[in-house]
Scaffold this motif. Structure first.
Motif, PDB file in Angstrom:
ATOM      1  N   LEU A  89      22.140  -9.329  -1.057  1.00  0.00           N
ATOM      2  CA  LEU A  89      23.335  -8.702  -1.621  1.00  0.00           C
ATOM      3  C   LEU A  89      23.305  -8.796  -3.150  1.00  0.00           C
ATOM      4  O   LEU A  89      23.599  -7.818  -3.840  1.00  0.00           O
ATOM      5  CB  LEU A  89      24.586  -9.375  -1.051  1.00  0.00           C
ATOM      6  N   SER A  90      22.920  -9.945  -3.668  1.00  0.00           N
ATOM      7  CA  SER A  90      22.800 -10.110  -5.114  1.00  0.00           C
ATOM      8  C   SER A  90      21.769  -9.146  -5.692  1.00  0.00           C
ATOM      9  O   SER A  90      21.994  -8.541  -6.744  1.00  0.00           O
ATOM     10  CB  SER A  90      22.411 -11.556  -5.443  1.00  0.00           C
ATOM     11  N   LEU A  91      20.643  -9.006  -4.986  1.00  0.00           N
ATOM     12  CA  LEU A  91      19.609  -8.080  -5.429  1.00  0.00           C
ATOM     13  C   LEU A  91      20.158  -6.651  -5.491  1.00  0.00           C
ATOM     14  O   LEU A  91      19.918  -5.921  -6.461  1.00  0.00           O
ATOM     15  CB  LEU A  91      18.414  -8.143  -4.483  1.00  0.00           C
ATOM     16  N   ALA A  92      20.932  -6.268  -4.479  1.00  0.00           N
ATOM     17  CA  ALA A  92      21.497  -4.913  -4.439  1.00  0.00           C
ATOM     18  C   ALA A  92      22.516  -4.689  -5.559  1.00  0.00           C
ATOM     19  O   ALA A  92      22.587  -3.604  -6.132  1.00  0.00           O
ATOM     20  CB  ALA A  92      22.147  -4.666  -3.083  1.00  0.00           C
ATOM     21  N   VAL A  93      23.284  -5.713  -5.890  1.00  0.00           N
ATOM     22  CA  VAL A  93      24.342  -5.571  -6.896  1.00  0.00           C
ATOM     23  C   VAL A  93      23.811  -5.760  -8.317  1.00  0.00           C
ATOM     24  O   VAL A  93      24.189  -5.017  -9.226  1.00  0.00           O
ATOM     25  CB  VAL A  93      25.486  -6.582  -6.609  1.00  0.00           C
ATOM     26  N   HIS A  94      22.919  -6.744  -8.511  1.00  0.00           N
ATOM     27  CA  HIS A  94      22.508  -7.113  -9.866  1.00  0.00           C
ATOM     28  C   HIS A  94      21.044  -6.848 -10.194  1.00  0.00           C
ATOM     29  O   HIS A  94      20.619  -7.057 -11.326  1.00  0.00           O
ATOM     30  CB  HIS A  94      22.799  -8.598 -10.115  1.00  0.00           C
ATOM     31  N   GLY A  95      20.247  -6.439  -9.207  1.00  0.00           N
ATOM     32  CA  GLY A  95      18.839  -6.177  -9.470  1.00  0.00           C
ATOM     33  C   GLY A  95      17.960  -7.376  -9.165  1.00  0.00           C
ATOM     34  O   GLY A  95      18.405  -8.371  -8.604  1.00  0.00           O
ATOM     35  N   TRP A  96      16.697  -7.248  -9.548  1.00  0.00           N
ATOM     36  CA  TRP A  96      15.686  -8.244  -9.213  1.00  0.00           C
ATOM     37  C   TRP A  96      15.868  -9.523 -10.017  1.00  0.00           C
ATOM     38  O   TRP A  96      15.959  -9.477 -11.239  1.00  0.00           O
ATOM     39  CB  TRP A  96      14.294  -7.680  -9.454  1.00  0.00           C
ATOM     40  N   PRO A  97      15.868 -10.669  -9.331  1.00  0.00           N
ATOM     41  CA  PRO A  97      15.937 -11.947 -10.037  1.00  0.00           C
ATOM     42  C   PRO A  97      14.546 -12.416 -10.470  1.00  0.00           C
ATOM     43  O   PRO A  97      13.559 -11.699 -10.267  1.00  0.00           O
ATOM     44  CB  PRO A  97      16.502 -12.885  -8.965  1.00  0.00           C
ATOM     45  N   GLN A  98      14.498 -13.616 -10.989  1.00  0.00           N
ATOM     46  CA  GLN A  98      13.245 -14.266 -11.361  1.00  0.00           C
ATOM     47  C   GLN A  98      12.363 -14.339 -10.108  1.00  0.00           C
ATOM     48  O   GLN A  98      12.860 -14.467  -8.995  1.00  0.00           O
ATOM     49  CB  GLN A  98      13.585 -15.665 -11.913  1.00  0.00           C
ATOM     50  N   TRP A  99      11.043 -14.284 -10.263  1.00  0.00           N
ATOM     51  CA  TRP A  99      10.112 -14.150  -9.127  1.00  0.00           C
ATOM     52  C   TRP A  99      10.266 -15.265  -8.092  1.00  0.00           C
ATOM     53  O   TRP A  99      10.100 -15.025  -6.897  1.00  0.00           O
ATOM     54  CB  TRP A  99       8.661 -14.085  -9.619  1.00  0.00           C
ATOM     55  N   PHE A 100      10.567 -16.494  -8.520  1.00  0.00           N
ATOM     56  CA  PHE A 100      10.676 -17.591  -7.571  1.00  0.00           C
ATOM     57  C   PHE A 100      11.854 -17.377  -6.618  1.00  0.00           C
ATOM     58  O   PHE A 100      11.802 -17.741  -5.443  1.00  0.00           O
ATOM     59  CB  PHE A 100      10.818 -18.924  -8.318  1.00  0.00           C
ATOM     60  N   GLN A 101      12.910 -16.739  -7.116  1.00  0.00           N
ATOM     61  CA  GLN A 101      14.067 -16.449  -6.267  1.00  0.00           C
ATOM     62  C   GLN A 101      13.704 -15.419  -5.186  1.00  0.00           C
ATOM     63  O   GLN A 101      14.228 -15.467  -4.073  1.00  0.00           O
ATOM     64  CB  GLN A 101      15.239 -15.930  -7.108  1.00  0.00           C
ATOM     65  N   ILE A 102      12.791 -14.531  -5.504  1.00  0.00           N
ATOM     66  CA  ILE A 102      12.319 -13.552  -4.516  1.00  0.00           C
ATOM     67  C   ILE A 102      11.528 -14.265  -3.420  1.00  0.00           C
ATOM     68  O   ILE A 102      11.696 -13.982  -2.226  1.00  0.00           O
ATOM     69  CB  ILE A 102      11.478 -12.456  -5.201  1.00  0.00           C
ATOM     70  N   ALA A 103      10.687 -15.215  -3.813  1.00  0.00           N
ATOM     71  CA  ALA A 103       9.929 -16.002  -2.824  1.00  0.00           C
ATOM     72  C   ALA A 103      10.880 -16.776  -1.914  1.00  0.00           C
ATOM     73  O   ALA A 103      10.688 -16.835  -0.687  1.00  0.00           O
ATOM     74  CB  ALA A 103       8.966 -16.948  -3.537  1.00  0.00           C
TER      75      ALA A 103
END
Length: 137
Positions: A89-103
């Motif tokens: 949901l955060s990704l959809a609202v605010h975009g891509w986070p730092q790479w570790f958060q994606i992992a």
């Protein structure tokens, strides 16, 4: 599968306790990409770290049960999955986070199905629902 469940539940518990205490101790410095997010986010992150440590203790409590209760495993895995959904949901609202958060998102979405699948492994083994596999197979 029962042994795998027990090991995975224990690893989950210890990992969550360690991560939670890491966040309590370091605040914003424990969050890759957070930088100087300020006192409010630091306070919130330390508080949530304590909650995550408690969540880890719940996993460890489950690991001490004989048999490991499938219902508790499913609930705890569901909470973990909800965290992954929150990250989406955060990704959809605010975009891509730092790479570790994606992992971390991938782990939080990928691990719960494994727990759901293994949740009743020990209960089934103790009931005799699972046939013993002969040695060498």
């Amino acid at each position: 599968m029962a042994r795998g469940l027990r090991v995975l539940v224990q690893l989950m518990g210890w990992a969550c306790v360690a991560i939670g205490l890491f966040h309590v101790a370091l605040g914003n410095a424990a969050i890759p990409g957070a930088g100087s997010a300020g006192a409010t986010v630091d306070s919130w992150g330390r508080f949530m770290g304590a909650g995550f440590a408690g969540y880890g203790l719940a996993w460890l409590w489950v690991a001490r049960q004989r048999p490991i209760p499938a219902r508790a495993v499913r609930w705890l895995a569901g909470v973990f999955l909800l965290g992954g959904v929150g990250r989406l949901l955060s990704l959809a609202v605010h975009g891509w986070p730092q790479w570790f958060q994606i992992a971390l998102t991938a782990i939080e979405l990928g691990l719960p199905p494994v727990f759901f699948w293994l949740a009743d492994a020990e209960e089934r083994t103790l009931r005799g629902d699972v046939e013993a596999v002969p040695a060498g197979r």
